[in-house]
Scaffold this motif. Structure first.
Motif, PDB file in Angstrom:
ATOM      1  N   LEU A  72       0.767  -1.336   0.006  1.00 13.52           N
ATOM      2  CA  LEU A  72       0.208   0.066   0.038  1.00 13.52           C
ATOM      3  C   LEU A  72       0.861   1.406  -0.154  1.00 13.52           C
ATOM      4  O   LEU A  72       0.521   2.653  -0.072  1.00 13.52           O
ATOM      5  CB  LEU A  72      -0.771  -0.040   1.327  1.00 13.52           C
ATOM      6  N   ARG A  73       2.069   1.064   0.177  1.00 15.90           N
ATOM      7  CA  ARG A  73       2.997   2.498   0.389  1.00 15.90           C
ATOM      8  C   ARG A  73       3.090   3.130  -0.618  1.00 15.90           C
ATOM      9  O   ARG A  73       2.835   4.426  -0.486  1.00 15.90           O
ATOM     10  CB  ARG A  73       4.542   1.703   0.629  1.00 15.90           C
ATOM     11  N   LYS A  74       3.069   2.766  -1.885  1.00 16.89           N
ATOM     12  CA  LYS A  74       3.107   3.646  -3.105  1.00 16.89           C
ATOM     13  C   LYS A  74       1.754   4.378  -3.307  1.00 16.89           C
ATOM     14  O   LYS A  74       1.722   5.463  -4.047  1.00 16.89           O
ATOM     15  CB  LYS A  74       3.716   3.040  -4.183  1.00 16.89           C
ATOM     16  N   ALA A  75       0.755   3.850  -2.932  1.00 20.72           N
ATOM     17  CA  ALA A  75      -0.383   4.307  -3.306  1.00 20.72           C
ATOM     18  C   ALA A  75      -0.655   5.665  -2.368  1.00 20.72           C
ATOM     19  O   ALA A  75      -1.808   6.476  -2.652  1.00 20.72           O
ATOM     20  CB  ALA A  75      -1.533   3.531  -3.010  1.00 20.72           C
ATOM     21  N   ASN A  76       0.036   6.056  -1.393  1.00 20.00           N
ATOM     22  CA  ASN A  76      -0.241   7.227  -0.512  1.00 20.00           C
ATOM     23  C   ASN A  76      -1.590   7.133  -0.109  1.00 20.00           C
ATOM     24  O   ASN A  76      -2.212   8.515  -0.088  1.00 20.00           O
ATOM     25  CB  ASN A  76       0.391   8.406  -1.289  1.00 20.00           C
ATOM     26  N   LEU A  77      -2.303   6.294   0.329  1.00 18.35           N
ATOM     27  CA  LEU A  77      -3.672   6.391   0.881  1.00 18.35           C
ATOM     28  C   LEU A  77      -3.570   6.972   2.431  1.00 18.35           C
ATOM     29  O   LEU A  77      -2.257   6.890   2.962  1.00 18.35           O
ATOM     30  CB  LEU A  77      -4.221   4.873   0.785  1.00 18.35           C
ATOM     31  N   ARG A  78      -4.568   7.478   2.858  1.00 22.49           N
ATOM     32  CA  ARG A  78      -4.488   7.792   4.025  1.00 22.49           C
ATOM     33  C   ARG A  78      -5.695   7.247   4.810  1.00 22.49           C
ATOM     34  O   ARG A  78      -6.738   7.177   4.809  1.00 22.49           O
ATOM     35  CB  ARG A  78      -4.783   9.369   4.247  1.00 22.49           C
ATOM     36  N   GLU A  79      -5.507   6.947   6.233  1.00 23.39           N
ATOM     37  CA  GLU A  79      -6.418   6.140   7.328  1.00 23.39           C
ATOM     38  C   GLU A  79      -7.226   7.210   8.007  1.00 23.39           C
ATOM     39  O   GLU A  79      -6.484   7.806   8.520  1.00 23.39           O
ATOM     40  CB  GLU A  79      -5.729   5.153   7.846  1.00 23.39           C
ATOM     41  N   ILE A  80      -8.672   7.059   8.206  1.00 17.01           N
ATOM     42  CA  ILE A  80      -9.345   7.840   8.987  1.00 17.01           C
ATOM     43  C   ILE A  80      -9.993   7.005   9.705  1.00 17.01           C
ATOM     44  O   ILE A  80     -10.873   6.002   9.290  1.00 17.01           O
ATOM     45  CB  ILE A  80     -10.046   9.054   8.061  1.00 17.01           C
ATOM     46  N   VAL A  81     -10.059   7.410  11.074  1.00 20.53           N
ATOM     47  CA  VAL A  81     -10.824   6.756  11.983  1.00 20.53           C
ATOM     48  C   VAL A  81     -11.830   7.906  12.680  1.00 20.53           C
ATOM     49  O   VAL A  81     -11.601   8.871  12.785  1.00 20.53           O
ATOM     50  CB  VAL A  81     -10.134   5.770  12.900  1.00 20.53           C
ATOM     51  N   GLY A  82     -13.226   7.123  13.050  1.00 20.44           N
ATOM     52  CA  GLY A  82     -14.253   8.287  13.489  1.00 20.44           C
ATOM     53  C   GLY A  82     -14.993   7.617  14.547  1.00 20.44           C
ATOM     54  O   GLY A  82     -15.252   6.318  14.941  1.00 20.44           O
ATOM     55  N   LEU A  83     -15.125   8.286  15.561  1.00 17.04           N
ATOM     56  CA  LEU A  83     -16.096   7.855  16.979  1.00 17.04           C
ATOM     57  C   LEU A  83     -17.072   8.911  17.192  1.00 17.04           C
ATOM     58  O   LEU A  83     -16.519  10.086  17.334  1.00 17.04           O
ATOM     59  CB  LEU A  83     -14.824   7.522  17.964  1.00 17.04           C
ATOM     60  N   ARG A  84     -18.329   8.434  17.548  1.00 18.50           N
ATOM     61  CA  ARG A  84     -19.130   9.837  17.857  1.00 18.50           C
ATOM     62  C   ARG A  84     -20.309   9.269  18.734  1.00 18.50           C
ATOM     63  O   ARG A  84     -20.752   8.002  18.428  1.00 18.50           O
ATOM     64  CB  ARG A  84     -19.786  10.569  16.502  1.00 18.50           C
ATOM     65  N   GLY A  85     -20.816   9.932  19.470  1.00 19.68           N
ATOM     66  CA  GLY A  85     -21.777   9.747  20.421  1.00 19.68           C
ATOM     67  C   GLY A  85     -22.950  10.819  20.737  1.00 19.68           C
ATOM     68  O   GLY A  85     -22.324  12.181  20.826  1.00 19.68           O
ATOM     69  N   VAL A  86     -23.971  10.324  21.211  1.00 20.60           N
ATOM     70  CA  VAL A  86     -25.068  11.345  21.469  1.00 20.60           C
ATOM     71  C   VAL A  86     -25.751  10.991  22.648  1.00 20.60           C
ATOM     72  O   VAL A  86     -26.281  10.010  22.619  1.00 20.60           O
ATOM     73  CB  VAL A  86     -25.544  12.322  20.294  1.00 20.60           C
ATOM     74  N   TRP A  87     -26.018  11.945  23.648  1.00 18.30           N
ATOM     75  CA  TRP A  87     -27.134  11.308  24.684  1.00 18.30           C
ATOM     76  C   TRP A  87     -28.159  12.611  24.537  1.00 18.30           C
ATOM     77  O   TRP A  87     -27.707  13.769  24.581  1.00 18.30           O
ATOM     78  CB  TRP A  87     -26.575  11.265  25.864  1.00 18.30           C
ATOM     79  N   GLY A  88     -29.205  12.178  24.807  1.00 19.68           N
ATOM     80  CA  GLY A  88     -30.571  13.221  24.943  1.00 19.68           C
ATOM     81  C   GLY A  88     -31.733  12.874  25.742  1.00 19.68           C
ATOM     82  O   GLY A  88     -31.928  11.658  25.733  1.00 19.68           O
ATOM     83  N   GLU A  89     -32.287  13.635  26.040  1.00 22.59           N
ATOM     84  CA  GLU A  89     -33.604  13.546  26.619  1.00 22.59           C
ATOM     85  C   GLU A  89     -34.877  14.399  25.942  1.00 22.59           C
ATOM     86  O   GLU A  89     -34.575  15.460  25.287  1.00 22.59           O
ATOM     87  CB  GLU A  89     -33.862  13.905  28.129  1.00 22.59           C
ATOM     88  N   LEU A  90     -36.120  13.883  25.947  1.00 22.76           N
ATOM     89  CA  LEU A  90     -37.236  14.420  25.328  1.00 22.76           C
ATOM     90  C   LEU A  90     -38.440  14.661  26.527  1.00 22.76           C
ATOM     91  O   LEU A  90     -38.785  13.431  26.922  1.00 22.76           O
ATOM     92  CB  LEU A  90     -37.677  13.936  24.119  1.00 22.76           C
ATOM     93  N   SER A  91     -38.979  15.634  27.034  1.00 22.85           N
ATOM     94  CA  SER A  91     -39.755  15.722  27.965  1.00 22.85           C
ATOM     95  C   SER A  91     -41.163  15.148  27.347  1.00 22.85           C
ATOM     96  O   SER A  91     -41.701  15.058  26.031  1.00 22.85           O
ATOM     97  CB  SER A  91     -40.019  16.949  28.704  1.00 22.85           C
TER      98      SER A  91
END
Length: 832
Positions: A748-767
Motif C-alpha cells: 500500500l505504500r506507493k498508493a499514498n492512501l490515508r487512514e481515517i477513523v471516527g467515533l461519535r456519540g450523543v445522549w439526549g432527553e425529550l420531556s
C-alpha cells in the motif's frame, strides 16, 4: 482555498538571474544504482546541495568554478572538472571505499542509534534549545522584511510557442532559473512587507507592527491571495514538528528524530570564526512526512548556524513536488546565534513527475537591526497598529530603498510593470476569468460591479421540488467592499413554486468590525442537519438537494425566515452577535411528514404551521484564526483554530403573532489537534437545553445523514428525525493518520492512501410535555436517553488524490424500526 489551488494548477499546468556556473546531473554507484543524499559542492567553496531520491541534482553560482566535488559516506570522493558556463546531463559514478575524515568518525549504511556521535550532538541541541537565540535576552526588537513570490515554472519552447500564450510572448523576454531545481520560471506575483517586531520574554509577549506593504499580480483576488498567504505559516526548526499545508513534518532537530532519521557526523570546520559540526540526515523509511539535508551546529553553544531541509520525494503530500528550506544564522557575539535569513520554496504541481509544470511559491524573510534590553510596559504590547492603514500600502520608493533588507533582483523589479501590462491583454484576462470562475463559482460582470452565481448551486433535486434550478447574483466592487447585497431565485419543476433568498450586509465601523445584516428566505430545506437552528438566509444543506439518498428523503420543511442582526468584534477573533428572527415553518410534504402540534386556538385543536419570533445572542471565539481583507466579508486563510460558541435564544410569544415562549442555551467547542507525527484529530463537543414547551419544528434533532456524502458532525447511520431531544450532549472525534500506518505496508505504500477513523456519540432527553405537544405528528418522537447512541467508522482517503470513502457502523439501538447498521459514505476534494 483548496478548490482555488486546484484551479490555479490546472490553468498554469496547461501552459534572469543568469549564473556564471550551472551544473545538473545524476550520481550513481558502480552498479548503476542512483546514490541518494550525496553531497555535491563547488570545489573550494561551501556552495552545494545534495542529490534527491533519484540521485539527481542541480547547482548554480554567480561565481566561476572549474570543478565539482561529489562525496557520500562509504564512497571515494570524486573531483569532476567543469567547463565554463552550463554543465548539464552529467553522470558521475562513485567508487566504493570511503575515506575517514580527520575530525569525525564516519558510519556507512543505516545508522545505529547507539554510540553515534551525531546523536550525542543532537541531544546537546535539545538541552540548549530553550536558552539559545532571542531567549537569552529579557527584551528584544528587530526589523523583518518579507518577500513572497508566485511563479509559473518549467517554461520551455513548447510553452512559449503554444497558442495559449499567443499575443503574450513579451512575458518571456526575461526568464529566471531556480538555483534549487534548475527550472526556468515566470514571476506572476510579488508581495513585500516590512515590519518591526517587539518582544518581552519575561512577560511572554510579542507584537509585530506592519510598516509597509506592496503588492503586485493577483492582489485583488481573495481566493488567489488567500492561497499565497498560506505560505506565511510560521515555523521554528527547533520544534518537534514543522507544519506546512495542514501536514506535520518531523523536524530533524526533533526529540523523536532518532526514530525517524539516520544521522551522520560528516564534517567539521570553521563558519566565520566559530568551529561547527556538520551533520547529514535522511529518513529511515519512505512515504513518511520527512526531510533530507544537513545542518551545521556550533561546538560550544550547540546553536544551529546553518540548516537546509528538503521534503523527500516519497512524502505523502499532494500537489507539492518540492519543499525546500534554508536558514542562515549570524553570530552576534561569542555565544549568540540569531536568525538572519529564512528561505522557503514550494513547487506546486498536479503531478510529481520531473517535467510537469506548476507554480512556485517562494518566501524570503530577512531579519536585521537587533536591539536588546529595552523594557516596555505591558500596555505597549496590547496596542496594535492597524494593518489596513492606507499609508502602509502607499509607501514611496524612498521608503522601500531604505527598508528592503535584501535588494530585488532584475526580474523581481520587473514584476510590477509586467503584471500591469499583462492585465491589459484580452487573452490573459480571459484566462484569469476562467480561473476566477472555477475557484469562486462566480462570473464577474465588471461594468455592473456584479457577480453572477454561485454556479455550483444551479441544479438540485429533492422529493418536494423535483428538479430544481437556481440563479443568483451579488454586488462586488472589490474584495474590501464595506457593504454587499446578495440574492437568488429558484424554481421547482415538481411543485411549480418560486423560492428566493436575499441578504444585505453593511460594515458600519472597521475598527470594531460593527456589521449590520439582515435578509429573508422562502425555500424548501432539510432541517435537522445541525443541532442549532439555521439563521442563514442564503444557506442550503447538501441533503436538501441530494439526487441519491438512503430511504425516503421526504422530511422536508418549507421555511420563511427573516433576520436582522448586529455583530461586533471588540477583541481580535472574539465576536458578539445580537439579533432577531421570525420564522414560519410547515411541512413541504404533509402526507409523508407532519409538523403538526396541539393548539387549542386552531380549528380542530391542531396547528400545521409554526410562527415564531426569537431574540438571539451569540458569542463566538476563534483563537488563532487568520483572515485577509478588511471589508464586510473576509476570507479565512487557515483552518487550525478552535471555535467556541455560546448561543442563547429567547422566544417571545405573542410578538408578531409568535406562538411560543421558551429559552434555549447551547454551547459547542470544536478543536483541531495536530497529534505530533501521527496525523490530525478533529473534535467537537456540543451541549444544549430547551426550557419550555415547543413543537417538533423547534426541538433539537440529532443530525442524521441519509445522503451518500461524508458530512462531519452528523450521524450517517441515523435517518432524519430518528432522534429528537430538548436536552442533549454530543461528541464527535475524527482522526486522519495521513498515511502513517499505510506507509508501513509494502503493498500500500506507493498508493499514498490515508487512514481515517471516527467515533461519535450523543445522549439526549425529550420531556413528556414536548412529546404530547407534538403528538399529532406522524413520526415517532424518541430520544437516546436509555444509553448514549454511538457510531464508529473506518475510512480511506487520498484515493487517486481526491476521493475518500468511509465505512460507518452503528453501535447500539439496533432494535429501532428500519435501523441502518451499516452505511457507506464518501466525499471528494483537493487537499494537500
Amino acid at each position: 482555498m483548496k478548490k482555488s489551488l486546484f484551479c490555479i494548477l490546472v490553468f498554469l499546468s496547461s501552459v534572469s538571474l543568469f549564473s556564471q556556473t550551472k551544473v545538473a546531473g545524476i550520481v550513481k554507484d558502480e552498479g548503476g544504482s542512483a546514490v541518494a543524499f550525496a553531497n555535491v559542492l563547488f570545489a573550494g567553496s561551501r556552495e552545494g546541495t545534495i542529490t534527491n531520491d533519484d540521485g539527481r541534482f542541480y547547482l548554480e553560482s554567480d561565481s566561476d568554478y572549474d570543478s565539482l566535488q561529489v562525496s557520500f559516506i562509504g564512497y571515494t570522493t570524486r573531483q569532476v572538472p567543469l567547463k565554463k558556463g552550463a554543465n548539464y546531463d552529467l553522470e558521475i559514478v562513485l567508487e566504493e571505499g570511503g575515506e575517514q575524515l580527520d575530525e569525525v568518525i564516519v558510519y556507512v549504511g543505516k545508522q545505529s542509534k547507539k554510540n553515534n556521535p551525531a546523536i550525542e550532538i543532537l541531544k546537546k541541541i535539545w538541552a540548549k534549545k530553550r536558552i539559545n537565540g532571542l531567549r537569552m535576552f529579557e527584551q528584544y526588537r528587530y526589523d523583518k522584511y518579507e518577500k513572497l513570490e508566485f511563479d509559473l515554472n518549467t517554461i520551455d519552447s513548447s510553452v512559449i510557442k503554444s497558442k495559449l500564450f499567443k499575443g503574450m510572448e513579451f512575458v518571456f523576454q526575461d526568464l529566471d532559473t531556480s538555483r534549487i531545481t534548475g527550472k526556468t520560471y515566470l514571476p506572476l506575483f510579488l508581495n513585500e512587507t516590512f515590519a518591526r517586531v517587539y518582544g518581552d520574554n519575561t512577560l511572554d509577549l510579542e507584537k509585530e507592527d506592519l510598516l509597509g506593504s506592496k503588492n503586485s499580480g493577483f492582489s485583488n483576488n481573495q481566493a488567489i491571495t488567500a492561497f499565497v498567504e498560506d505560505l506565511y505559516s510560521d515555523y521554528n526548526i527547533y520544534n518537534n514538528y514543522l507544519k506546512f499545508f495542514d501536514k506535520s513534518f518531523t523536524s530533524p532537530l526533533s526529540r523523536t528524530g532518532i526514530d525517524t532519521y539516520n544521522y551522520v557526523l560528516a564534517d567539521s570546520a570553521y563558519i566565520g570564526d566559530k568551529w561547527c559540526y556538520n551533520i547529514v540526515y535522511y529518513p529511515r523509511r519512505k512515504n513518511e512526512l520527512t526531510f533530507k539535508g544537513d545542518f551545521w551546529v556550533n561546538d560550544t553553544t550547540f546553536a544551529i548556524a546553518k540548516i537546509n531541509l528538503e521534503v523527500t520525494k516519497s512524502a505523502n503530500i499532494n500537489w507539492v513536488k518540492e519543499i525546500y528550506i534554508e536558514q542562515d544564522f549570524e553570530v552576534l557575539n561569542d555565544s549568540v546565534f540569531l536568525l538572519k535569513r529564512d528561505y522557503m520554496l514550494s513547487d506546486f504541481s498536479l503531478s510529481k513527475k520531473e517535467k510537469s509544470r506548476g507554480v512556485y511559491g517562494k518566501r524570503t524573510t530577512v531579519y536585521d537591526n537587533y536591539v536588546f534590553e529595552e523594557p516596555r510596559p505591558k500596555e505597549f504590547y496590547s496596542r496594535k497598529t492597524d494593518p489596513y492603514n492606507p499609508l502602509i500600502f502607499e509607501r514611496d520608493s524612498v521608503f522601500w530603498a531604505n527598508n528592503r533588507l535584501e535588494s530585488l533582483n532584475k526580474d523581481e523589479k520587473g514584476i510590477y510593470e509586467l503584471l500591469d501590462t499583462l492585465k491589459t491583454v484580452p487573452r490573459f484576462r480571459t484566462y484569469y476569468d476562467i480561473v476566477s470562475i472555477l475557484g469562486s463559482g462566480y462570473v464577474e460582470i465588471d461594468k455592473w460591479n456584479v457577480d453572477i452565481g454561485d454556479l455550483y448551486s444551479t441544479f438540485g433535486y429533492n422529493d418536494a421540488e423535483g428538479i430544481r434550478v437556481r440563479a443568483g447574483a451579488r454586488t462586488y466592487f472589490g474584495q474590501n467592499d464595506p457593504w454587499r447585497l446578495e440574492g437568488y431565485l429558484a424554481y421547482g419543476l415538481e411543485d411549480q413554486k418560486v423560492k428566493h433568498g436575499f441578504s444585505a450586509k453593511f460594515l458600519l465601523d472597521r475598527g470594531t468590525r460593527l456589521i449590520l445584516s439582515g435578509g429573508n428566505r422562502r425555500d424548501v430545506e432539510q432541517l435537522g442537519l445541525s443541532l442549532t437552528a439555521t439563521n442563514d438566509v442564503l444557506g442550503r444543506s447538501v441533503a436538501s438537494s441530494s439526487v441519491f439518498t438512503v430511504g425516503a428523503n421526504d422530511r422536508l420543511t418549507r421555511i420563511n425566515l427573516t433576520t436582522l442582526n448586529l455583530e461586533l468584534e471588540p477583541l481580535l477573533n472574539f465576536r458578539v452577535r445580537f439579533g432577531g428572527s421570525f420564522r414560519q415553518l410547515e411541512s413541504a410534504l404533509p402526507d409523508a411528514f407532519s409538523l403538526e402540534y396541539l393548539d387549542p386556538e386552531s380549528p380542530g385543536g391542531i396547528a400545521s404551521e409554526i410562527k415564531q419570533f426569537d431574540i438571539t445572542t451569540i458569542l463566538i471565539y476563534t483563537p488563532g484564526k487568520r483572515t485577509i481583507g478588511y471589508g464586510v466579508e473576509r476570507r479565512d486563510i487557515n483552518d487550525t483554530y478552535s471555535t467556541l460558541l455560546l448561543n442563547y435564544t429567547q422566544g417571545l410569544e405573542g410578538f408578531l403573532q409568535s406562538d411560543f415562549n421558551y429559552s434555549k442555551l447551547q454551547f459547542s467547542y470544536s478543536q483541531p489537534w495536530q497529534v505530533g507525527g501521527i496525523g490530525r484529530l478533529m473534535s467537537t463537543v456540543e451541549v444544549g437545553r430547551t426550557f419550555g414547551e415547543v413543537p417538533l419544528g423547534m426541538l433539537n434533532v440529532i443530525p442524521g445523514n441519509q445522503t451518500f456524502f461524508t458530512l462531519y458532525n452528523t450521524f450517517p447511520n441515523l435517518d432524519f428525525y430518528e432522534f429528537v431531544t430538548d436536552t442533549y450532549a454530543s461528541l464527535h472525534l475524527e482522526h486522519n493518520f495521513n498515511g502513517r500506518l499505510f506507509s508501513r505496508i509494502p503493498l500500500l505504500r506507493k498508493a499514498n492512501l490515508r487512514e481515517i477513523v471516527g467515533l461519535r456519540g450523543v445522549w439526549g432527553e425529550l420531556s413528556e410535555a414536548n412529546k404530547t405537544l407534538s403528538s399529532p405528528a406522524n413520526i415517532p418522537l424518541m430520544a437516546p436517553d436509555d444509553a448514549v447512541y454511538w457510531e464508529y467508522s473506518f475510512g480511506v482517503g487520498n484515493i487517486f488524490r481526491i476521493f475518500r470513502i468511509d465505512f460507518n457502523f452503528r453501535g447500539n439501538y439496533l432494535d429501532q424500526p428500519n435501523a441502518r447498521t451499516f452505511a457507506i459514505t464518501g466525499t471528494f476534494g483537493f487537499s494537500f
